[in-house]
Enzyme design. Structure first.
Site, short mmCIF file in Angstrom:
data_model
loop_
_atom_site.label_atom_id
_atom_site.label_comp_id
_atom_site.label_asym_id
_atom_site.label_seq_id
_atom_site.Cartn_x
_atom_site.Cartn_y
_atom_site.Cartn_z
N ASP A 1 57.44 64.72 12.19
CA ASP A 1 58.73 64.65 11.51
C ASP A 1 58.83 65.77 10.49
O ASP A 1 57.88 66.07 9.76
CB ASP A 1 58.85 63.28 10.82
CG ASP A 1 60.23 63.04 10.26
OD1 ASP A 1 61.19 63.06 11.04
OD2 ASP A 1 60.34 62.81 9.04
N GLU B 1 59.35 68.54 15.01
CA GLU B 1 60.78 68.56 14.72
C GLU B 1 61.02 69.81 13.88
O GLU B 1 60.80 69.81 12.67
CB GLU B 1 61.20 67.30 13.95
CG GLU B 1 62.69 67.26 13.66
CD GLU B 1 63.07 66.19 12.67
OE1 GLU B 1 64.21 65.70 12.75
OE2 GLU B 1 62.25 65.84 11.80
#
Length: 564
Positions: free
Chosen positions: A226, A290
């Protein structure tokens, strides 16, 4: 319709020796499981790990190579698991470590892999580290693990700088010190419940290396990272030239908060850990990031051979339904990202974006489903990896009319606006039946799904999709089956062909032709006969509007065209 010009534009990155054996991730198709909305095994209205395990045969039948699990760690759920209190445990609402181990075992038994989410940019405000920081004085060792700073103004009443949070409002919150006085401010680039960790403190990096090993020892096959452009901030925390100071900012806007050069050292360290595990048993472990940056060239810096294996390529999520835009976007990705030796990781949907059926529908919503089917065939014909977001294979539209009182997204709480709210793509899946909970939760449960399901979900249940051979599900299953069997759809080059203005066409490998008609009017088919697979029925000699098709060039005319 198509012609094979004397000079064919070719996108074929040169990688000496080809991909090493066992690099399964290079062309894998993984299924993103948003756990709380997948399948509920306990009747509390929230999906869980046992529900995921029960759904594995369904995913195996679909034909995916593995699953990516959204965060399941202990969390107060201010951002549904992206605010973590313990990185080496399972939240009770989802199960426990024993259930996680059973899930990994069963997934591997079915020949699929397990990738889990890891959230290193920030933790929960209820994490023991942050509680210790709040209880400690300024300039303490406990506060050094976060970004605490004195405020500006006469009495420190103003934030330390002008940075904005991704989910709305200032990126700073002021604390009350132990003596009850107004104190320092701490940085949170998402919500106040998600304080940013200070990766310049070596304790943070050392801890996360232990976290990686904890889950690798439990058998996971990789990590989705993330906010992989985050972690480090400019050490002096100066004001940002953010041009969107009054709007929710984007990851790549504030150059002082994102994409700092030091982050690449972390990914080299993590890659080394994964390589060490691979050297023990030959099983490749994946790091997929990401990575929200401005250009494909910027993303390429994250997937160099000693950093992340892959990074999600998000540009198709925002590309308008236009042949020229898609061709340019795909070409840039293949040139810049695949040119590093990695492969492009394509996505059309995820847990943060409006679903493609709605996104492509336009104001009238007329062509959404047709275009989403065509986009799926296009994506699955491209060289590289792909991720399918749960419900995408059912053709689920976005739920756009959730009542305000049902919304749980912190963006709505922070801004009061529905513009960026993500709840609409996170509504629990419909499995069977004609009314909510549509088989999502165990029969006889009185608990309602954590987000309300609309009545029209009855048209999209998995039971119904499996029986209808013209459904989205069968299109995805057939495409994945062909992708697994045809060498043309593995790694290799992509060669564009000249085509009419509204049509995109390319050759994969030895004679597999993909054509996509982005226009509304039908055009002549590129080849005689029936396509191998198409997103909509193709009458003889015709490629309808908003339709993609795969063809095998049995004549060899198109496939024989060499690179310039």
């Amino acid at each position: 319709m198509l012609r094979a010009p004397s000079a064919v534009e070719s996108v074929s990155p040169v990688i000496d020796g080809g991909p090493p054996p066992g690099q399964w991730w290079r062309d894998a198709v993984l299924y993103q499981v948003y756990i709380r909305s997948f399948l509920d095994s306990t009747g509390d209205g929230v999906g869980d790990l046992a529900g995921v395990r029960a759904g594995l045969p369904y995913l195996s039948k679909l034909g995916v190579d593995g699953i990516w699990l959204s965060p399941f760690y202990p969390s107060p759920q201010h951002d549904h698991g992206y605010d973590v209190t313990d990185y080496c445990a399972v939240d009770g609402v989802y199960g426990d470590l024993a259930e996680f181990d059973r899930l990994v075992t069963d997934t591997h038994r079915l020949g699929m892999r397990v990738v889990i989410d890891i959230v290193p940019n920030h933790c929960s405000s209820e994490h023991l580290w942050f509680r210790a920081a709040l209880a400690s004085p300024p300039n303490s060792s406990a506060r050094a693990m976060f970004h605490f700073a004195d405020g500006r103004g006469t009495d420190g009443e103003l934030p330390p700088n002008n940075w904005r949070a991704m989910f709305g409002g200032p990126a700073w919150s002021r604390v009350t010190e132990a003596d009850g006085s107004p104190g320092q401010w701490y940085l949170h680039l998402f919500t106040p419940e998600q304080p940013d960790l200070n990766w310049r403190d070596p304790r943070v990096g050392h801890y996360f290396e232990q976290v990686l090993r904890f889950w690798l020892d439990r058998g996971v096959d990789g990590f989705r990272i993330d906010v992989a452009t985050g972690l480090f901030r400019h050490p002096e925390l100066p004001d940002s030239p953010d041009p969107e100071a009054d709007e929710r900012t984007r990851d790549s806007v504030n150059p002082l908060a994102w994409n700092q050069p030091e982050v690449h050292h972390v990914w080299r360290d993590w890659r080394a850990i994964c390589e060490a595990y691979t050297s023990r048993d030959g099983r490749e472990r994946l790091l997929v990031g990401e990575v929200s940056v401005r250009t494909a060239a910027d993303q390429a810096r994250y997937v160099r051979p000693d950093e992340l294996h892959q990074a999600f390529f998000f540009d198709l999520l925002s590309a308008p339904w236009n042949a020229d835009t898609f061709r340019r976007t795909i070409g840039e990705a293949l040139r810049d990202i695949a040119g590093t030796g990695s492969t492009v990781t394509w996505v059309l949907n995820n847990h943060d974006q409006v679903r493609s059926v709605t996104r492509y529908g336009g104001e009238a919503g007329v062509f959404g489903a047709t275009r989403a089917r065509a986009a799926a065939l296009l994506m699955l014909a491209l060289p590289g990896a792909a991720y399918i977001y749960q419900g995408e294979e059912l053709g689920l539209p976005e739920v756009v009319d959730l009542p305000d009182e049902a919304l749980t997204d912190p963006i709505f709480r922070r801004t009061g606006s529905r513009r960026y709210v993500r709840d609409g793509c996170r509504v629990p899946l419909p499995w069977s039946g004609h009314a909510s909970p549509f088989g999502f939760t165990e029969e006889g449960s009185t608990a309602q799904p954590w987000l309300p399901q609309p009545a029209w979900f009855a048209e999209h249940t998995t039971d119904r999709a499996l029986l209808d051979t013209s459904s989205f599900w069968h299109l995805y299953r057939d495409a994945l089956s062909l992708r697994a069997r045809l060498p043309q759809l593995g790694e290799g080059d992509l060669r564009w062909l000249d085509s009419p203005p509204e049509v995109l066409a390319f050759i994969r490998g030895d004679g597999l032709l993909c054509t996509v008609n982005f226009g509304e009017e039908a055009v002549p088919a590129p080849l005689q006969g029936t396509p191998l697979l198409s997103s909509a029925p193709c009458p003889p000699g015709v490629l309808p509007g908003n339709t993609a098709a795969w063809w095998i060039d049995t004549t060899g005319v198109l496939g024989s065209v060499g690179e310039p």
